[in-house]
Design a protein around this motif. Sequence first.
Motif, PDB file in Angstrom:
ATOM      1  N   THR A 247       0.743  -0.987   0.046  1.00 38.11           N
ATOM      2  CA  THR A 247      -0.167   0.207  -0.194  1.00 38.11           C
ATOM      3  C   THR A 247       0.742   1.407   0.013  1.00 38.11           C
ATOM      4  O   THR A 247       0.517   2.097  -0.699  1.00 38.11           O
ATOM      5  CB  THR A 247      -0.697  -0.043   1.221  1.00 38.11           C
ATOM      6  OG1 THR A 247      -1.589  -1.279   1.147  1.00 38.11           O
ATOM      7  CG2 THR A 247      -1.811   1.038   1.249  1.00 38.11           C
ATOM      8  N   LEU A 251       1.169   4.197  -3.002  1.00 39.46           N
ATOM      9  CA  LEU A 251       0.668   5.548  -2.723  1.00 39.46           C
ATOM     10  C   LEU A 251       1.910   6.705  -2.922  1.00 39.46           C
ATOM     11  O   LEU A 251       1.831   7.615  -2.713  1.00 39.46           O
ATOM     12  CB  LEU A 251       0.274   5.710  -1.196  1.00 39.46           C
ATOM     13  CG  LEU A 251      -0.878   4.904  -0.767  1.00 39.46           C
ATOM     14  CD1 LEU A 251      -1.412   5.236   0.709  1.00 39.46           C
ATOM     15  CD2 LEU A 251      -2.095   5.748  -1.602  1.00 39.46           C
ATOM     16  N   ILE A 302      -7.349   3.089  -5.236  1.00 42.31           N
ATOM     17  CA  ILE A 302      -6.085   4.200  -5.637  1.00 42.31           C
ATOM     18  C   ILE A 302      -6.363   4.554  -7.038  1.00 42.31           C
ATOM     19  O   ILE A 302      -6.184   5.549  -7.562  1.00 42.31           O
ATOM     20  CB  ILE A 302      -4.576   3.382  -5.356  1.00 42.31           C
ATOM     21  CG1 ILE A 302      -4.272   3.391  -3.900  1.00 42.31           C
ATOM     22  CG2 ILE A 302      -3.523   4.019  -6.211  1.00 42.31           C
ATOM     23  CD1 ILE A 302      -3.017   2.394  -3.602  1.00 42.31           C
ATOM     24  N   VAL A 307      -4.442   8.093  -8.260  1.00 45.82           N
ATOM     25  CA  VAL A 307      -3.254   8.365  -7.846  1.00 45.82           C
ATOM     26  C   VAL A 307      -2.075   7.885  -8.487  1.00 45.82           C
ATOM     27  O   VAL A 307      -2.148   6.287  -8.950  1.00 45.82           O
ATOM     28  CB  VAL A 307      -3.264   7.605  -6.187  1.00 45.82           C
ATOM     29  CG1 VAL A 307      -1.879   7.917  -5.575  1.00 45.82           C
ATOM     30  CG2 VAL A 307      -4.137   8.382  -5.297  1.00 45.82           C
ATOM     31  N   ARG A 324      -4.329  10.421  -0.930  1.00 52.72           N
ATOM     32  CA  ARG A 324      -3.706   9.304  -0.445  1.00 52.72           C
ATOM     33  C   ARG A 324      -3.724   8.984   1.242  1.00 52.72           C
ATOM     34  O   ARG A 324      -3.734   7.976   1.613  1.00 52.72           O
ATOM     35  CB  ARG A 324      -2.057   9.931  -0.675  1.00 52.72           C
ATOM     36  CG  ARG A 324      -1.975   9.957  -2.370  1.00 52.72           C
ATOM     37  CD  ARG A 324      -0.457  10.001  -2.622  1.00 52.72           C
ATOM     38  NE  ARG A 324      -0.207  10.731  -3.898  1.00 52.72           N
ATOM     39  CZ  ARG A 324       0.886  10.343  -4.513  1.00 52.72           C
ATOM     40  NH1 ARG A 324       1.852   9.782  -4.045  1.00 52.72           N
ATOM     41  NH2 ARG A 324       1.053  11.056  -5.742  1.00 52.72           N
ATOM     42  N   ALA A 328      -4.728   5.705   3.068  1.00 51.79           N
ATOM     43  CA  ALA A 328      -3.783   5.171   4.417  1.00 51.79           C
ATOM     44  C   ALA A 328      -4.579   4.946   5.186  1.00 51.79           C
ATOM     45  O   ALA A 328      -4.416   3.892   6.052  1.00 51.79           O
ATOM     46  CB  ALA A 328      -2.492   6.107   4.208  1.00 51.79           C
TER      47      ALA A 328
END
Length: 472
Positions: A247, A251, A302, A307, A324, A328
């Motif tokens: 992840t 990101l 995402i 992103v 983002r 998260a």
Amino acid sequence: MLSPVLTLSTVFSRFNLLREPSFPRFVRTLRTHLRQHQRQKLIWSPLISPVNSPAVGLSNYSFHSLDAETRISGTGDDLVVLGIETSCDDTAAAVVRGNGEILSQVVSSQADLLARYGGVAPKMAEEAHSQVIDQVVEQALGKANLTEMDLSAVAVTIGPGLSLCLRVGVRKARKIAGKFNLSMVGVHHMEAHALVARLIERDLQFPFLALLISGGHNLLVLALDLGQYIQLGTTIDDAIGEAYDKTARWLGLDMRRGGGPALEELAQEGDAESIKFSIPMKQHKDCNFSYAGLKTQVRLAIESKKVKAEIPISSASCEDRSSRADIAASFQRVAVLHLEERCDRAIEWALKIQPSIKYLVVSGGVASNKYVRTRLNQIVKKKGLQLVCPPPSLCTDNGVMVAWTGIEHFRLGRFDPPPPANEPDDSVFDLRPRWPLGEEYAEGRSEARSLRRARIHPSLTSIIQASLQQQS
């Protein structure tokens, strides 16, 4: 059948005990015998076998006599053990005394390699270990103001982990042990994560429950005694640490200091309720873990937020950074909720087996996460237990945990003889890339993960059954 074995050995290799945790009476009997016959010197050594020889197992173990010159300096607080850890992407060594004093700790990180290759590349990791292993061990001994002649034994991780990486550490350990006639202890990496808590919390006695969370493994184990573990839950696909790293990479976070810490920091800026990720395995009433599905949900989120990982978080616009951060935070909330559910159930199971349990140990790299500790502490308090977490420097892979685990087993006579001083280059080491810790708890076996019907959508079940009845 038991007595001939007991009269042969007073220093019995720990591997037999780890592989047979279902015989507590045998273990207790063996310990009593070991204390009564300390002068006999016969042990089983599975750490090395000739090329093309059969794998060492319980059915074909052999005993080796220790000669009179074998040096065993210390049996208690005066023990001094060198621990070597190379199971994955950190090269670590430490020197620990039997009384728990950490004389030195050295870790060489491969963070730059992780950032460059987007994860652990086994061959690159092996080369990195090989380049620094001598220096790391020398620094550990130097900081402890000791030489190899001051050591009582060498402990080294032999599994689980990447075989190419494990080999580097084992080779170095055997070289030292052979040259200076030192005994050796082969260490289980995940057991070391659990036992290092006993170094920090000296009141931590068996039995206790342990949650071990790292990049490669999730484990819930009931530790009945040293070498006796019942596995309540395990990872069935991806571990939480791997999900954190993936992840963080998706990101566009800075991976040089680790994906977990970077994601935890960014999550503090986000709204944890903004994205409704599904909690993994909600329908399975067991203690097993799965993060593959959550990873897929994160990847889709995402993509929907557009992103672009190639744009570092440091260069992202305010709006992009906010998106983002929300992802998260939402990911972390659900990832830890999964841990909470499993721990809650595991505590109930563990108390049924051992009502005297007072502690939950949380260790492994992900245990450094403050959010994880805070949430799990709430679960533990509700159950009337205490949470024990090693400091962050002892949660991530380190040599201290290996040395301390070596000390614990050495005290019970579970060690192997010094290897030959001039060991053949074609020798085959006993590496255990896949090495279960304990036996599986009966109620923890999930039919859903072993039967094909678990992959069939519920709405199709009746159609399939009707079709089978027509065929019969």
